[in-house]
Design a protein around this motif. Structure first.
Motif, PDB file in Angstrom:
ATOM      1  N   ALA A  10     -60.298  57.894 -15.467  1.00 51.91           N
ATOM      2  CA  ALA A  10     -59.070  57.995 -15.912  1.00 51.91           C
ATOM      3  C   ALA A  10     -58.761  58.396 -17.202  1.00 51.91           C
ATOM      4  O   ALA A  10     -57.680  58.955 -17.509  1.00 51.91           O
ATOM      5  N   ALA A  11     -59.773  58.378 -18.109  1.00 51.20           N
ATOM      6  CA  ALA A  11     -59.633  58.940 -19.483  1.00 51.20           C
ATOM      7  C   ALA A  11     -59.514  60.536 -19.432  1.00 51.20           C
ATOM      8  O   ALA A  11     -60.130  61.066 -18.840  1.00 51.20           O
ATOM      9  N   ARG A  12     -58.755  61.000 -20.462  1.00 44.47           N
ATOM     10  CA  ARG A  12     -58.787  62.361 -20.652  1.00 44.47           C
ATOM     11  C   ARG A  12     -59.165  62.875 -22.090  1.00 44.47           C
ATOM     12  O   ARG A  12     -58.793  62.188 -22.997  1.00 44.47           O
ATOM     13  N   GLY A  13     -60.146  63.625 -21.882  1.00 41.58           N
ATOM     14  CA  GLY A  13     -60.485  64.035 -23.257  1.00 41.58           C
ATOM     15  C   GLY A  13     -61.727  63.309 -23.799  1.00 41.58           C
ATOM     16  O   GLY A  13     -62.309  62.077 -23.237  1.00 41.58           O
ATOM     17  N   LEU A  14     -62.710  63.940 -24.363  1.00 46.85           N
ATOM     18  CA  LEU A  14     -63.940  63.354 -24.726  1.00 46.85           C
ATOM     19  C   LEU A  14     -63.898  62.113 -25.521  1.00 46.85           C
ATOM     20  O   LEU A  14     -64.572  61.276 -25.149  1.00 46.85           O
ATOM     21  N   SER A  15     -62.852  62.122 -26.572  1.00 50.39           N
ATOM     22  CA  SER A  15     -62.728  60.786 -27.273  1.00 50.39           C
ATOM     23  C   SER A  15     -62.523  59.792 -26.370  1.00 50.39           C
ATOM     24  O   SER A  15     -62.835  58.629 -26.569  1.00 50.39           O
TER      25      SER A  15
END
Length: 284
Positions: A255-260
């Motif tokens: 669900a996380a968006r982006g590398l960070s």
């Protein structure tokens, strides 16, 4: 067999002397032992011994290899003080390993198995994860570089492990000066609590002075500790007890968006770097 006998003795003592009840918050009573939970802890403990057999051999092999290739000094194995220093070093690195197990999500995913029980007794001590070996071994490699012989490292590990067993009980109260220097049942009850003041406290194995030195010590308060994690496991299945949080990690990672955000879902603390609760938040 010794562990099983002591668990049985504690349970019998509890039933004879306390009727298996202790005072809870608000004057209510709660059980010290619950049969299904205790059996679940024992099953998880047996599974951890089976699952970790080969990884432990691999861990010893890695330690020996690093020791042989990178040791910067030699230790006199005939000197009792050298064995004592090895134990002190092991306990120091155990503190940091244990702390990381609570403060890094992907490591908490394994260690949470030990904290899932809502009871605190000797059977809880046997509730060991089958997966924490993935990261735990690396914390002790500095001992190999410092030249601690493998047999001294193994002996220190066994002593540290055996010591931690007896601290999982509600039957032993405050111990005065002992509580200020060593990990005791009082100190460790705090560690297993889900109360606000208990979260991420008292990581020590044998010595509680590490927590005092590095700001993670908290003294037990007068009100009874509420044990476990804030999202109850709700199962005594040993496989689910070991693996459920990895499912939460995978869901949050996808669900996380982006590398960070993806890195945070794996390597941030359970509450997230920004202090915002992640989807699978579990207090450490």
């Amino acid at each position: 067999p010794i562990f099983m006998l002591t668990v049985a003795f504690e349970a019998l003592w509890v039933w004879r002397r306390h009727g298996n009840r202790t005072v809870d918050v608000g004057g209510r009573t709660r059980p010290i032992y619950q049969f299904a939970d205790a059996m679940g802890s024992l099953q998880i403990g047996v599974l951890s011994r089976i699952a970790a057999a080969f990884p432990r051999l691999l861990t010893v092999g890695i330690y020996v290899l690093v020791y042989q290739q990178f040791a910067v000094m030699s230790w006199d194995k005939s000197n009792p003080l050298a064995w004592l220093l090895a134990l002190l070093l092991y306990d120091f690195f155990y503190y940091w390993k244990h702390r990381a197990n609570h403060e890094v999500r992907i490591m908490w995913a394994g260690h949470i198995t030990h904290h899932n029980s809502e009871y605190f007794n000797l059977s809880t001590a046997l509730r060991q994860s089958s997966t924490t070996f993935v990261f735990d071994w690396m914390f002790y490699l500095p001992m190999a570089v410092l030249g601690v012989p493998p047999e001294m490292w193994i002996a220190a590990a066994l002593i540290d492990l055996l010591y931690r067993y007896w601290t999982h009980t509600e039957l032993i109260g405050r111990l005065g000066w002992f509580d200020r220097v060593f990990v005791s049942p009082s100190n460790h009850r705090v560690h297993h609590g889900q109360d606000d003041y208990c979260i991420d406290k008292n990581y020590g194995g044998i010595l509680i002075i590490w927590d005092r030195m590095f700001g993670t010590f908290e003294e037990e308060r007068s009100e009874p500790v509420v044990y476990g994690v804030r999202t109850p496991l709700g199962s005594v299945n040993p496989l689910w007890g070991n693996l459920h949080y990895y499912g939460i990690l995978w869901k949050d990672f996808r669900a996380a968006r982006g590398l960070s955000d993806k890195l945070e879902s794996l390597f941030g603390p359970p509450s997230g770097w920004a202090g915002e609760k992640l989807g699978g938040f579990e207090p450490g």
